[in-house]
Scaffold this motif. Structure first.
Motif, PDB file in Angstrom:
ATOM      1  N   LEU A 288       1.281  -0.860   0.231  1.00  0.00           N
ATOM      2  CA  LEU A 288      -0.077   0.320  -0.227  1.00  0.00           C
ATOM      3  C   LEU A 288       1.122   0.958  -0.351  1.00  0.00           C
ATOM      4  CD1 LEU A 288      -2.577   1.522   0.419  1.00  0.00           C
ATOM      5  CD2 LEU A 288      -2.547   1.437   2.622  1.00  0.00           C
ATOM      6  N   GLY A 289       1.981   1.168   0.562  1.00  0.00           N
ATOM      7  CA  GLY A 289       3.021   2.527   0.919  1.00  0.00           C
ATOM      8  C   GLY A 289       3.776   2.168  -0.627  1.00  0.00           C
ATOM      9  N   SER A 290       4.133   1.627  -1.640  1.00  0.00           N
ATOM     10  CA  SER A 290       4.126   1.765  -2.790  1.00  0.00           C
ATOM     11  C   SER A 290       3.535   2.649  -3.324  1.00  0.00           C
ATOM     12  CB  SER A 290       5.124   0.421  -3.482  1.00  0.00           C
ATOM     13  OG  SER A 290       5.628  -0.297  -2.155  1.00  0.00           O
ATOM     14  N   ALA A 291       1.740   1.822  -3.543  1.00  0.00           N
ATOM     15  CA  ALA A 291       0.794   2.431  -4.042  1.00  0.00           C
ATOM     16  C   ALA A 291       0.832   3.811  -4.111  1.00  0.00           C
ATOM     17  CB  ALA A 291      -0.388   1.725  -3.665  1.00  0.00           C
ATOM     18  N   LEU A 292       1.161   3.933  -2.812  1.00  0.00           N
ATOM     19  CA  LEU A 292       0.610   5.563  -2.117  1.00  0.00           C
ATOM     20  C   LEU A 292       1.794   6.316  -2.984  1.00  0.00           C
ATOM     21  CD1 LEU A 292      -1.076   5.564   1.079  1.00  0.00           C
ATOM     22  CD2 LEU A 292      -2.518   5.198  -1.188  1.00  0.00           C
ATOM     23  N   THR A 293       2.838   5.739  -3.025  1.00  0.00           N
ATOM     24  CA  THR A 293       3.985   6.496  -3.185  1.00  0.00           C
ATOM     25  C   THR A 293       3.248   6.561  -4.701  1.00  0.00           C
ATOM     26  OG1 THR A 293       5.242   5.482  -1.464  1.00  0.00           O
ATOM     27  CG2 THR A 293       6.554   6.383  -3.851  1.00  0.00           C
ATOM     28  N   TRP A 294       3.339   5.744  -5.406  1.00  0.00           N
ATOM     29  CA  TRP A 294       2.705   5.960  -6.917  1.00  0.00           C
ATOM     30  C   TRP A 294       1.958   7.265  -7.629  1.00  0.00           C
ATOM     31  CZ3 TRP A 294      -1.281   5.849 -10.007  1.00  0.00           C
ATOM     32  CH2 TRP A 294      -0.925   5.405 -10.850  1.00  0.00           C
ATOM     33  N   MET A 295       1.003   6.896  -6.574  1.00  0.00           N
ATOM     34  CA  MET A 295      -0.058   8.005  -7.106  1.00  0.00           C
ATOM     35  C   MET A 295       0.119   9.348  -7.098  1.00  0.00           C
ATOM     36  SD  MET A 295      -3.789   6.307  -5.477  1.00  0.00           S
ATOM     37  CE  MET A 295      -4.480   7.900  -5.032  1.00  0.00           C
ATOM     38  N   GLN A 296       1.378   9.637  -5.454  1.00  0.00           N
ATOM     39  CA  GLN A 296       2.351  10.410  -5.602  1.00  0.00           C
ATOM     40  C   GLN A 296       3.283  10.972  -6.460  1.00  0.00           C
ATOM     41  OE1 GLN A 296       3.328   9.723  -1.158  1.00  0.00           O
ATOM     42  NE2 GLN A 296       1.780  11.114  -0.619  1.00  0.00           N
ATOM     43  N   ASN A 297       3.665  10.434  -6.797  1.00  0.00           N
ATOM     44  CA  ASN A 297       5.068   9.932  -8.289  1.00  0.00           C
ATOM     45  C   ASN A 297       3.911  11.208  -9.196  1.00  0.00           C
ATOM     46  OD1 ASN A 297       6.774  10.675  -6.596  1.00  0.00           O
ATOM     47  ND2 ASN A 297       7.215   7.958  -7.384  1.00  0.00           N
ATOM     48  N   ILE A 298       3.389  10.384  -9.656  1.00  0.00           N
ATOM     49  CA  ILE A 298       1.989  11.041 -10.367  1.00  0.00           C
ATOM     50  C   ILE A 298       1.367  12.196 -10.288  1.00  0.00           C
ATOM     51  CG2 ILE A 298      -0.333  10.593 -12.249  1.00  0.00           C
ATOM     52  CD1 ILE A 298       1.538   8.545 -12.762  1.00  0.00           C
ATOM     53  N   GLY A 299       1.110  12.618  -9.395  1.00  0.00           N
ATOM     54  CA  GLY A 299       0.546  13.800  -8.129  1.00  0.00           C
ATOM     55  C   GLY A 299      -1.229  13.627  -8.552  1.00  0.00           C
ATOM     56  N   ILE A 300      -1.627  13.975  -7.782  1.00  0.00           N
ATOM     57  CA  ILE A 300      -3.173  13.040  -7.587  1.00  0.00           C
ATOM     58  C   ILE A 300      -4.200  14.594  -7.732  1.00  0.00           C
ATOM     59  CG2 ILE A 300      -5.057  13.361  -4.663  1.00  0.00           C
ATOM     60  CD1 ILE A 300      -2.784  10.829  -4.692  1.00  0.00           C
ATOM     61  N   ASN A 301      -3.261  15.715  -8.221  1.00  0.00           N
ATOM     62  CA  ASN A 301      -4.075  16.275  -8.626  1.00  0.00           C
ATOM     63  C   ASN A 301      -4.072  15.981 -10.782  1.00  0.00           C
ATOM     64  OD1 ASN A 301      -1.356  16.814  -8.979  1.00  0.00           O
ATOM     65  ND2 ASN A 301      -1.622  19.347  -9.695  1.00  0.00           N
ATOM     66  N   ASN A 302      -3.060  15.556 -10.848  1.00  0.00           N
ATOM     67  CA  ASN A 302      -3.236  14.835 -12.088  1.00  0.00           C
ATOM     68  C   ASN A 302      -4.827  13.425 -12.491  1.00  0.00           C
ATOM     69  OD1 ASN A 302      -1.071  16.507 -13.448  1.00  0.00           O
ATOM     70  ND2 ASN A 302       0.604  15.029 -12.637  1.00  0.00           N
ATOM     71  N   ILE A 303      -3.951  12.766 -11.345  1.00  0.00           N
ATOM     72  CA  ILE A 303      -4.638  11.648 -11.542  1.00  0.00           C
ATOM     73  C   ILE A 303      -6.486  12.133 -11.830  1.00  0.00           C
ATOM     74  CG2 ILE A 303      -5.796  10.366  -9.727  1.00  0.00           C
ATOM     75  CD1 ILE A 303      -3.214   8.800  -8.911  1.00  0.00           C
ATOM     76  N   ASN A 304      -6.714  13.150 -11.094  1.00  0.00           N
ATOM     77  CA  ASN A 304      -7.811  13.528 -10.450  1.00  0.00           C
ATOM     78  C   ASN A 304      -8.075  14.902 -11.671  1.00  0.00           C
ATOM     79  OD1 ASN A 304     -10.371  14.981  -9.514  1.00  0.00           O
ATOM     80  ND2 ASN A 304      -9.436  16.476  -8.511  1.00  0.00           N
ATOM     81  N   GLU A 305      -7.518  15.422 -12.329  1.00  0.00           N
ATOM     82  CA  GLU A 305      -8.118  16.014 -13.321  1.00  0.00           C
ATOM     83  C   GLU A 305      -8.254  14.970 -14.549  1.00  0.00           C
ATOM     84  OE1 GLU A 305      -4.718  19.309 -16.180  1.00  0.00           O
ATOM     85  OE2 GLU A 305      -5.160  20.100 -14.198  1.00  0.00           O
ATOM     86  N   HIS A 306      -7.396  13.898 -14.604  1.00  0.00           N
ATOM     87  CA  HIS A 306      -7.244  13.197 -16.104  1.00  0.00           C
ATOM     88  C   HIS A 306      -8.738  12.719 -15.784  1.00  0.00           C
ATOM     89  CE1 HIS A 306      -6.631   9.936 -18.773  1.00  0.00           C
ATOM     90  NE2 HIS A 306      -7.347   9.298 -17.795  1.00  0.00           N
ATOM     91  N   SER A 307      -8.775  12.067 -14.732  1.00  0.00           N
ATOM     92  CA  SER A 307     -10.293  10.888 -14.533  1.00  0.00           C
ATOM     93  C   SER A 307     -11.771  11.719 -14.950  1.00  0.00           C
ATOM     94  CB  SER A 307     -10.778  10.727 -13.277  1.00  0.00           C
ATOM     95  OG  SER A 307      -9.063  10.130 -12.548  1.00  0.00           O
ATOM     96  N   ARG A 308     -11.489  12.898 -14.148  1.00  0.00           N
ATOM     97  CA  ARG A 308     -12.809  14.088 -14.519  1.00  0.00           C
ATOM     98  C   ARG A 308     -13.335  13.955 -16.267  1.00  0.00           C
ATOM     99  NH1 ARG A 308     -14.946  18.319 -10.622  1.00  0.00           N
ATOM    100  NH2 ARG A 308     -13.469  17.725  -8.738  1.00  0.00           N
ATOM    101  N   LYS A 309     -11.568  14.544 -16.557  1.00  0.00           N
ATOM    102  CA  LYS A 309     -11.855  14.736 -18.293  1.00  0.00           C
ATOM    103  C   LYS A 309     -12.659  12.977 -18.790  1.00  0.00           C
ATOM    104  CE  LYS A 309      -8.214  15.201 -22.266  1.00  0.00           C
ATOM    105  NZ  LYS A 309      -8.653  14.018 -22.460  1.00  0.00           N
ATOM    106  N   VAL A 310     -12.027  12.118 -18.247  1.00  0.00           N
ATOM    107  CA  VAL A 310     -12.788  11.544 -18.586  1.00  0.00           C
ATOM    108  C   VAL A 310     -13.793  10.240 -18.619  1.00  0.00           C
ATOM    109  CG1 VAL A 310     -12.351   8.367 -18.627  1.00  0.00           C
ATOM    110  CG2 VAL A 310     -10.163   9.886 -18.874  1.00  0.00           C
ATOM    111  N   VAL A 311     -14.429  10.764 -16.870  1.00  0.00           N
ATOM    112  CA  VAL A 311     -15.828  10.876 -16.793  1.00  0.00           C
ATOM    113  C   VAL A 311     -16.051  11.571 -17.411  1.00  0.00           C
ATOM    114  CG1 VAL A 311     -17.142  11.014 -14.453  1.00  0.00           C
ATOM    115  CG2 VAL A 311     -15.149   9.209 -14.560  1.00  0.00           C
ATOM    116  N   ASN A 312     -16.101  13.100 -18.297  1.00  0.00           N
ATOM    117  CA  ASN A 312     -16.896  14.091 -18.498  1.00  0.00           C
ATOM    118  C   ASN A 312     -17.128  13.559 -20.046  1.00  0.00           C
ATOM    119  OD1 ASN A 312     -17.638  15.644 -16.378  1.00  0.00           O
ATOM    120  ND2 ASN A 312     -16.240  16.854 -16.657  1.00  0.00           N
ATOM    121  N   GLU A 313     -16.342  13.010 -20.433  1.00  0.00           N
ATOM    122  CA  GLU A 313     -15.826  12.264 -22.001  1.00  0.00           C
ATOM    123  C   GLU A 313     -17.165  11.554 -22.247  1.00  0.00           C
ATOM    124  OE1 GLU A 313     -11.516  14.123 -23.265  1.00  0.00           O
ATOM    125  OE2 GLU A 313     -11.838  12.319 -22.218  1.00  0.00           O
TER     126      GLU A 313
END
Ligand SMILES: Cc1ncc(COP(=O)(O)O)c(C=O)c1O
Length: 410
Positions: A288-313
């Motif tokens: 889990l620590g590795s997974a959260l680190t992976w998310m942090q490296n992507i950037g939570i704001n990037n994950i959020n932005e991407h997901s919002r875009k895909v969900v709207n599309e």
């Protein structure tokens, strides 16, 4: 303000980090049930078992100390991820379900007595209903439900309309897993605090998507599951305010949670050990620590932005199909779209979509009261992870139209 690094990775690069997509030709739209795992998480699990594995905490030898350090480092990663004040406030559990049961049967046990009230919302997952019902039955407490509106929103007002001097606990979801609504948790917790009411936020669908800051939200408890945040199954997190957890009795008894045991009397360890009886899911926590680190490296704001875009599309694509009815149109939506199609049963639709390698979830999504509110027995749910994109929804739309043809020819 985003507290994480923001290294931007292109979508293809991200998807290639998930080995499952190398081996399975699949359009995976079921991350709300469980997300797929990036290679870094799989490697860290393999690495611990291959090179660093031993039981933790009481070993005097090096391997045990290394494993202990890795486990406790994971706790620190979680602390940072949710911005808790102290690692004492981070309890590793099996998942959100166990976390809510823990709170309902320990903290609530000493804070709720006969006639007291617990407020839940209409949109809760069964995991945030049943543990409270069990506790309420034992303590002769009363569960009250804050209703959602026609669109699928649960407002601040609908929660506080239910509050009386007897209200001791408000336990609500951050994002509905069934229809995607984002609840105004910060406002709810702020008002609850001013009235001396404890709060628990079920962050199962939010932790994979939004920046979670428990101090900013102001909740007493926040729970989530590792397997939805790109981590392993069998591990989850309970964040609990230190003073509240300190007062609560232990959840389970056993090794690791004690200070001194005699047959006459046992004293308990301090936090977080008091709530982690027995050998924990050592490797799960590290994964889990590795997974959260992976998310942090992507950037939570990037994950959020991407997901919002895909969900709207995705919403636009699905809404353009004749015969589709989207269930729930909340003002703020997480990574979930629920729908029904013509009079085709969602299980039939999901099963036929599977024949085109499209994975969606069908059924009541462990949220039967939500289904009841919107007068459906089940829906098809498409939910996104960071690896999804618009093309996945185009494939879903194509699949739905193919299914429609199958039914026309029956
Ligand atoms: C909102 C929400 N709460 C709780 C749960 C239960 O999580 P777990 O089964 O991982 O304990 C889920 C899982 O779908 C969920 O989506």
């Amino acid at each position: 303000m985003n507290k994480f690094k923001n290294t931007f990775y292109s979508h293809d690069v991200v998807k290639s980090q998930f080995p499952i997509f190398d081996k399975n030709d699949i359009i995976y739209l079921d991350s709300a049930a469980s997300s797929q795992k990036p290679r870094s998480v799989l490697s860290s699990i393999n690495e611990v078992y291959s090179n660093n594995y031993a039981n933790i905490h009481r070993g005097v030898y090096k391997l045990s100390q290394t494993a202990t350090d890795m486990y406790e480092d994971a706790r620190e990663i979680v602390r940072k991820f949710v911005n808790a004040e102290s690692v004492k406030e981070i309890i590793f559990v099996r998942g959100a379900t166990e976390a809510i049961n823990l709170v309902a049967s320990t903290v609530a046990e000493i804070n709720i007595s006969e006639g007291d009230e617990i407020i839940l919302s209409r949109l809760e997952h069964h995991s945030n209903i049943v543990p409270w019902q069990i506790m309420a039955k034992k303590n002769k407490a009363i569960i009250k439900v804050a209703e959602s509106d026609e669109n699928g929103d649960v407002s601040f007002e609908s929660i506080f309309k239910m509050v009386t001097p007897k209200t001791k606990f408000i336990s609500v979801t951050h994002i509905s897993n069934a229809i995607g609504s984002i609840l105004p948790v910060k406002d709810i917790c702020k008002e609850a605090k001013s009235r001396g009411i404890l709060t628990l936020i079920d962050g199962c669908q939010a932790a994979p998507l939004l920046e979670v800051d428990v101090q900013d939200i102001g909740c007493d408890f926040y729970v989530f599951s590792g397997h939805k945040t790109y981590g392993p199954t069998g591990i989850g997190v309970l964040y609990g305010r230190e003073d509240v957890l300190n007062e609560a009795p232990p959840y389970q008894g056993g090794g690791d949670m004690i200070d001194k045991v005699t047959f006459k009397e046992t004293t308990y360890a301090g936090l977080p050990s008091k709530f982690e009886a027995g050998t924990p899911n050592i490797v799960g926590a590290i994964g889990l620590g590795s997974a959260l680190t992976w998310m942090q490296n992507i950037g939570i704001n990037n994950i959020n932005e991407h997901s919002r875009k895909v969900v709207n599309e995705g919403l636009n694509i699905l809404e353009s199909i004749n015969g589709i009815k989207i269930i729930g149109k909340p003002i703020n939506r997480g990574g979930v779209i629920s729908f029904i199609y013509k009079d085709i049963h969602s299980h039939d639709l999901g099963t036929l979509l599977n024949s085109y390698n499209i994975a969606v979830r069908t059924g009541h999504h462990c949220a039967q009261p939500t289904m009841e509110r919107y007068k459906v027995s089940s829906t098809v749910r498409a939910s996104v992870g960071y690896y999804n994109n618009k093309e996945d929804f185009e494939a879903l739309a194509e699949g739905i139209l193919k299914v429609s043809k199958v039914f026309e020819n029956v």
